[in-house]
Motif scaffolding. Structure first.
Motif, mmCIF file in Angstrom:
data_model
loop_
_atom_site.group_PDB
_atom_site.id
_atom_site.type_symbol
_atom_site.label_atom_id
_atom_site.label_comp_id
_atom_site.label_asym_id
_atom_site.label_seq_id
_atom_site.Cartn_x
_atom_site.Cartn_y
_atom_site.Cartn_z
ATOM 1 N N LYS A 329 0.822 -1.239 0.000
ATOM 2 C CA LYS A 329 0.000 0.000 0.000
ATOM 3 C C LYS A 329 0.849 1.278 0.000
ATOM 4 O O LYS A 329 0.661 2.171 0.846
ATOM 5 N N PHE A 330 1.773 1.372 -0.945
ATOM 6 C CA PHE A 330 2.540 2.617 -1.070
ATOM 7 C C PHE A 330 1.587 3.746 -1.436
ATOM 8 O O PHE A 330 0.731 3.577 -2.303
ATOM 9 N N SER A 331 1.733 4.875 -0.807
ATOM 10 C CA SER A 331 0.901 6.013 -1.188
ATOM 11 C C SER A 331 1.798 7.101 -1.754
ATOM 12 O O SER A 331 3.027 7.033 -1.656
ATOM 13 N N ASN A 332 1.149 8.110 -2.370
ATOM 14 C CA ASN A 332 1.889 9.260 -2.868
ATOM 15 C C ASN A 332 2.921 8.861 -3.939
ATOM 16 O O ASN A 332 4.016 9.406 -3.975
ATOM 17 N N ARG A 333 2.549 7.882 -4.781
ATOM 18 C CA ARG A 333 3.418 7.461 -5.887
ATOM 19 C C ARG A 333 2.658 7.648 -7.208
ATOM 20 O O ARG A 333 1.428 7.692 -7.209
ATOM 21 N N VAL A 334 3.410 7.752 -8.306
ATOM 22 C CA VAL A 334 2.789 7.829 -9.632
ATOM 23 C C VAL A 334 3.427 6.777 -10.521
ATOM 24 O O VAL A 334 4.569 6.353 -10.285
#
Ligand code: FEO
Length: 396
Positions: A329-334
């Protein structure tokens, strides 16, 4: 005999040869330790045990500093088998000794060992006087299991943090000021990336709570690896930064390739990312270490996934990392997808579906090339990488 401070000893086990931490399917290039600690005061207290296969080493270390039968309390900060595995053997010597656990630890110890051991269940902030010093128990639920807790030794200013702040790092030395700290930080980062990322929100909350307690801390003593004695709060600060998800402004390209076309695309896309002034790394997942790649994803803002299309799907070597992306659940990635195909060409769509399940924002339509890219198409790949990097920078 290894002493942390007068009357406080390391009695754990070094695991020099482990290269794969089974429960977590995690590579451990530098081995690991299972740290257990003995406190001698008016009461004698043991903090955690070790993994069952290393019970003999643990009992040997314990025997060097104490008559095992005189231990008054065993604190189990966490019941996962790498820390509780030696408990049944230990309890053969101490059948009536009280084991201190958190509320969730009570269930955990019953479900793991099915024994009628004497338990003392402690709540968050509860204290226990052991003579000159005092123990304070701090619940740390989901750091990283429901039963996890920290134990703070007031008087010696030592925080026994169990898995939190640990690293898989076998060593003849105990402290960060006695070893190559660069290696320790590499392992600490990998440990957080691969184990603690899903719980980042709770990590941040717990650190804020800990800071609010204003506990004087001289040593942070985790249950794996090196103990933090020099600038012990640096690892706490790093955890807070990691937990609040501020990845670096670089990109990582992860791919596999049947006959080299997707590989050529990966290299050209990378060159384009470089053209935009962004650092990048490229990993062929068929040969790279999966957990090292996860660590690079953890450090990176942009993720590019590439696969040839085969049998209307992906090369299967991509699957573990795609599962990891969902679970961690990595967040703040594109992200974006690319790949070569021969006739059906579903690869990008499937990769984008996985990115969607992992809730990672797709910032660019996938790029696919039929069979082998020619010079013009490689230029297109390069431009694709440049545009990706520019879009990524605008998302920071
Ligand atoms: Fe090191 Fe959660 O066990």
């Amino acid at each position: 005999m290894k002493e942390l401070k007068e009357g406080v000893y390391w009695v754990g086990a070094n695991d020099w040869k482990v290269r794969y931490f089974h429960g977590y399917e995690l590579s451990t290039h530098r081995g690991s330790t299972y740290n257990s600690y003995l406190i001698k005061d008016q009461k004698t207290v043991l903090i955690d045990t070790v993994w069952e296969p290393l019970t003999d080493q643990f009992l040997e270390h314990l025997n060097e500093v104490v008559d095992i039968k005189t231990i008054d309390y065993i604190v189990m900060n966490h019941l996962e088998p790498d820390h509780s595995g030696a408990l049944p053997a230990l309890m053969e010597y101490l059948p009536d000794t009280t084991i201190i656990v958190s509320k969730k630890g009570e269930e955990s110890i019953h479900r793991h060992y099915h024994k009628d051991w004497k338990l003392k269940v402690v709540t968050n902030g509860e204290k226990l006087n052991i003579g000159e010093n005092e123990l304070t128990f701090v619940e740390a639920s989901m750091l990283h299991w429901p039963d996890s807790m920290f134990t703070y030794l007031r008087g010696k200013n030592i925080l026994f943090s169990n898995d939190a702040f640990g690293q898989h790092f076998a060593s003849s030395e105990l402290f960060n000021d006695e070893v190559d700290e660069t290696e320790v930080w590499q392992e600490a980062t990998k440990y957080y990336a691969n184990i603690l990322t899903p719980f980042s929100r709770l990590v941040a909350k717990k650190i804020e709570e800990l800071q609010g307690l204003n506990l004087p801390i001289d040593i942070i003593a985790p249950s794996h690896g090196i103990l933090w004695r020099k600038n012990p709060m640096d690892i706490v600060t790093a955890y807070y930064k990691w937990a609040t998800e501020t990845p670096n402004s670089n990109a990582v390209i992860i791919y596999n390739s049947m006959w080299g076309a997707t590989h050529k695309m990966a290299e050209a896309i990378g060159a384009g990312i470089g053209d935009a002034g962004v650092s990048y790394k490229i990993y062929n997942i068929a040969t790279a270490d999966r957990n090292d790649v996860i660590t690079e994803i953890f450090k990176s803002k942009g993720i590019l996934l590439g696969s040839s299309t085969i049998n209307n799907g992906l090369l299967t070597s991509l699957m573990p990392i795609l599962e990891d992306l969902q679970g961690l659940k990595f967040s703040n990635r594109v992200a974006a997808a690319f790949g070569s195909f021969g006739w059906s060409g579903e690869g990008n769509t499937i990769l984008e579906q996985y990115l969607g399940k992992a809730k990672i924002k797709i910032i660019q339509e996938g790029l696919k090339i039929k069979y082998m890219p020619n010079d013009k198409e490689l230029e297109e790949c390069r431009n694709y990488g440049k545009v990706f990097a520019e879009k990524m920078l605008s998302e920071l």
